[in-house]
Design an enzyme around this catalytic site. Structure first.
Site, PDB file in Angstrom:
ATOM      1  N   PHE A 130       0.867  -1.166   0.000  1.00  0.00           N
ATOM      2  CA  PHE A 130       0.000   0.000   0.000  1.00  0.00           C
ATOM      3  C   PHE A 130       0.910   1.224   0.000  1.00  0.00           C
ATOM      4  CE2 PHE A 130      -2.238  -3.391   2.143  1.00  0.00           C
ATOM      5  CZ  PHE A 130      -3.442  -3.414   1.449  1.00  0.00           C
ATOM      6  N   HIS A 131       0.409   2.313  -0.465  1.00  0.00           N
ATOM      7  CA  HIS A 131       1.190   3.555  -0.449  1.00  0.00           C
ATOM      8  C   HIS A 131       2.545   3.348  -1.125  1.00  0.00           C
ATOM      9  CE1 HIS A 131      -1.833   4.653   2.441  1.00  0.00           C
ATOM     10  NE2 HIS A 131      -1.381   3.804   3.332  1.00  0.00           N
TER      11      HIS A 131
END
Length: 197
Positions: free
Chosen positions: A133-134
């Site tokens: 994620f990110h």
């Protein structure tokens, strides 16, 4: 090392993460979603991966969890399990391809046996589900096109007028949720772009 994070579990995300070995087992897990808590193990991997372009112009992703990072993941799973035990969990599992679970026994021996089972299953591709994620640092900011994608003014080297203003400009993964940093980068880039207009 690692960080532990709890997040709400959306049914679609849970359906991807829960291990299962039969349709009935998956259905049972989904039926218990309202009584399931997630503890995510967030690693700031040391080794990372690589994306390159092949001869046909298609991306080729290379990533393997190193032994160093796997050791941090294992410790994170152990500590996440201890946290869940303290919260009263009745059964604990990890997102391996095989169903590897245990019921806490109060002594820690069930957890140790669970960790040994996970070690035998391994942490390589298709043995445990890893998610990202990110995503950060894929278009690094720098002072030269030799080692970065964008200049200090957020402009892509060799492509005037093309700007990048997100976490991909980070020099490396931050190891924490990057929301505020991304907002700061976007604000800075907007100011730079506005000044040029």
């Amino acid at each position: 090392g690692f960080k532990l994070e709890t997040v709400p579990m959306h049914p679609a995300t849970f359906a991807l993460a829960v291990p299962w070995e039969s349709a009935a087992q998956h259905a049972d897990a989904m039926a218990n979603l309202s009584r399931t808590a997630l503890v995510a193990v967030l690693l700031r991997d040391r080794e990372g991966g690589r994306v390159r372009v092949d001869g046909d112009g298609k991306p080729v992703v290379s990533y393997r969890l190193s032994a160093y990072d796997a050791a941090h993941l294992r410790r994170g799973l152990a500590e996440g399990a201890r946290l869940l035990e303290a919260a009263g969990a009745q059964e604990i599992w990890a997102p391996h391809a095989r169903w590897i679970a245990y019921r806490p026994d109060g002594s820690g021996s069930a957890r140790e046996h669970w960790l040994e089972q996970m070690d035998r299953a391994g942490y390589a591709p298709n043995q445990i589900q890893l998610a990202t994620f990110h995503q950060m640092a894929s278009c690094r900011m720098g002072t030269s096109p030799k080692d970065s994608v964008v200049s200090a003014e957020h402009e892509v080297w060799g492509s005037p007028g093309l700007y990048v203003a997100d976490a991909s400009t980070f020099p490396s993964a931050s190891g924490v949720n990057p929301m505020l940093t991304i907002m700061g980068i976007a604000h800075r880039a907007a100011g730079i772009i506005a000044a040029k207009v």
